[in-house]
Design an enzyme around this catalytic site. Structure first.
Site: not given
Ligand code: XMP
Length: 522
Positions: A58, A85-86, A178, A180, A232-233, A235-237, A378
């Protein structure tokens, strides 16, 4: 939030820009995890009962009074804790050690020398053995200068005498670097040692398992009710609809409001995939006439967005009413939209663009929500989409803004301009695919400029519109870099556009990163 599996890890967020990356690494190793803000109600942490807790980095300094504190319960649950880290500094400060500001700040690549064996470093092939010097990624000003009782140092760097620390008895660990980020080559293996070997997670969280759990959850939530879902066309929907359909079949109806601002052939593809291939009941409302007349003469980007967003809700509501209503509204909300962001800047942030243009839909429709992707990132949604049998071409698609091509034509839009832009855009995307560049890019598209320029074609003079090409790399759309194409590639695309799209006689390449630019032109 749904409790997906008992084998889970909790990440407490102290505002690092990398917190989501920690979660992704943990999930990639087959362990389910969630990110909660550090100041969440401590009782919730106890009730959640994770197998281990990770404290993120952070921007704050523990040397300041206002610095965020780790809830005491974290140290009282008898669980393994890893501070990054933090997170490491706050842990040391709260457990009786000392943290100081330091003039030897470390930013970027650094090296850690392993000074002792540690469960964090066990069994990492070709690395992190005693005496090894390992590349890591650092980003800190403060550092731990005295360890709390019970801790021992296991790694050191030029700027941090206590770059990695362990209290084996309590199973508390800390790293200054870090883990990650990809610039710490064995970082994922160290995280895995924490989640698997130290915290005892089995690592059997898979997308196939998630899919089945969500299908069961959707059935339980919906019962015999009816669900409508806006397509909507994107990916998510698409993934949300395919998943819900697998769970409840014909109880789902999809509504596709076609605002006439989509890319070439996109509307046809949506209908083909969902109605013809998946056999999903689909209402396809061609509302392009309505949208175009509402947008007639509108050139301000925000008014374009608001006009489109408002009309979208009206049309959607109208179609839903025609269906006789429904009990639930499905949405493809993703995890990054759900995570409460931790901010230390104070004050409201400036609205650059009002992106969440259809955000008013649930409130207006007053329906219960079905949001089966709320726990996913995503890239995980893409994996789930493939698992559900959605075509790769749809799943791998670049993000596309809700207001569509309207915000890729600066100034007032028209059917003719949309048509020109669609064809130029399609040529650009086709060339990207032909040259295997599409997947290396976050977003690529053409923009039709409100500028006429003089050209010469054959023996004649032309006085036509110019277009710009935009292609950026990014991990989340918040920042972006320009994609460095070979000039030969750009020339080929430019040639094709000018030769094949009558009405465009000049092509430029946008070389602005974000910031200072934004990805879209409007
Ligand atoms: P900017 O242009 O702000 O875009 O750098 C960041 C990401 O957001 C998308 N974008 C939008 N998405 N409605 C959307 O649904 C919008 O009004 C909108 N404006 C930008 C953009 O395509 C990029 O992925």
């Amino acid at each position: 939030m749904a409790q997906i599996t008992a084998d889970r890890v909790l990440i407490l967020d102290f505002g690092s820009q990398f917190t989501q990356l920690i979660a992704r690494r943990v999930r990639e190793s087959g362990v389910y995890c969630e990110i909660w803000p550090f100041n969440v109600d401590p009782q919730k942490i106890a009730d959640y009962a994770p197998r281990g807790i990770i404290l993120s980095g952070g921007p704050a300094s523990v040397t300041e009074d206002v610095a965020p504190k780790i809830p005491e319960i974290v140290f009282e649950m008898g669980l393994p804790v890893l501070g990054i880290c933090y997170g490491q500094q706050a842990m040391c400060a709260q457990l009786g050690g000392l943290v100081e500001g330091h003039n030897h700040r470390e930013f970027g690549r650094a090296f850690v020398e392993v000074t002792d064996t540690c469960a964090l470093f066990d069994g990492i092939p070709e690395g992190w053995a005693m005496g090894a010097r390992e590349q890591v990624w650092m980003s800190h000003g403060d550092r731990v200068t005295r360890l709390p009782p019970g801790f021992r140092p296991v790694g050191t760097s030029d700027g941090s005498p206590f770059a990695a620390i362990a209290d084996d008895e309590r199973r508390f660990y800390g790293v200054q670097f870090h883990l990650e980020v990809v610039h710490t080559p064995h970082g994922a293996a160290i995280l895995r040692n924490f989640t698997h070997a130290i915290a005892g997670c089995r690592g059997d969280w898979t997308m196939a398992g998630f899919k089945q759990a969500q299908i069961d959850a959707i059935r339980a939530q919906v019962g015999s009710g009816r669900v409508i879902c806006g397509l909507s066309g994107g990916v998510d929907s698409a993934v949300a609809a395919a998943l819900i359909h697998e769970a409840i079949g014909d109880q789902l109806t999809c509504i596709f409001v076609d605002h006439g601002l989509l890319r070439l052939n996109e509307a046809d593809e949506v209908v083909k995939v969902f109605r013809d291939r998946f056999n999903i009941t689909l209402v396809h409302r061609d509302a392009s006439e309505m949208f175009l007349s509402a947008l007639d003469g509108v050139s301000d980007p925000e008014i374009k967005r608001k006009t489109i967003g408002g009309l979208f809700i009206d049309v959607f509501e109208e179609e839903a009413a025609k269906l006789g209503g429904a009990d639930f509204l499905a949405q493809g909300t993703l995890y990054p939209d759900v995570i409460e962001s931790v901010s230390f800047t104070g004050g409201p942030s400036v609205t650059i663009k009002s992106h969440h243009n259809v955000g008013g839909l649930p409130a207006r429709m007053r329906m219960k929500l079905v949001e089966p992707l709320r726990e996913l990132f995503k890239d995980e949604v893409r994996v789930l989409g493939l698992e559900l049998g959605l075509p790769k071409s749809l799943i791998g698609r670049h993000p596309f803004p809700g207001p569509g091509l309207a915000i890729r034509i600066p100034g007032a839009i028209s059917r003719e301009k949309l048509d020109l832009l669609r064809r130029a855009d399609a040529i650009f995307l086709e060339e990207l695919r032909l040259n295997n560049l599409y997947d290396a890019i976050w977003q690529a598209f053409a923009v039709l400029l409100p500028v006429r320029t003089v050209g010469v074609m054959g023996d004649g003079r032309t006085y036509d519109l110019a277009c710009a090409l935009r292609a950026v790399t990014s991990t989340d759309g918040m920042t972006a870099d320009v994609y460095p194409f070979e000039v030969t590639f750009l020339s080929r695309v430019a040639n094709r556009i000018v030769n094949e799209v009558r009405g465009i006689n000049r092509v430029t390449y946008d070389i602005t990163s974000k910031p200072p630019g934004t990805i879209e032109w409007e």
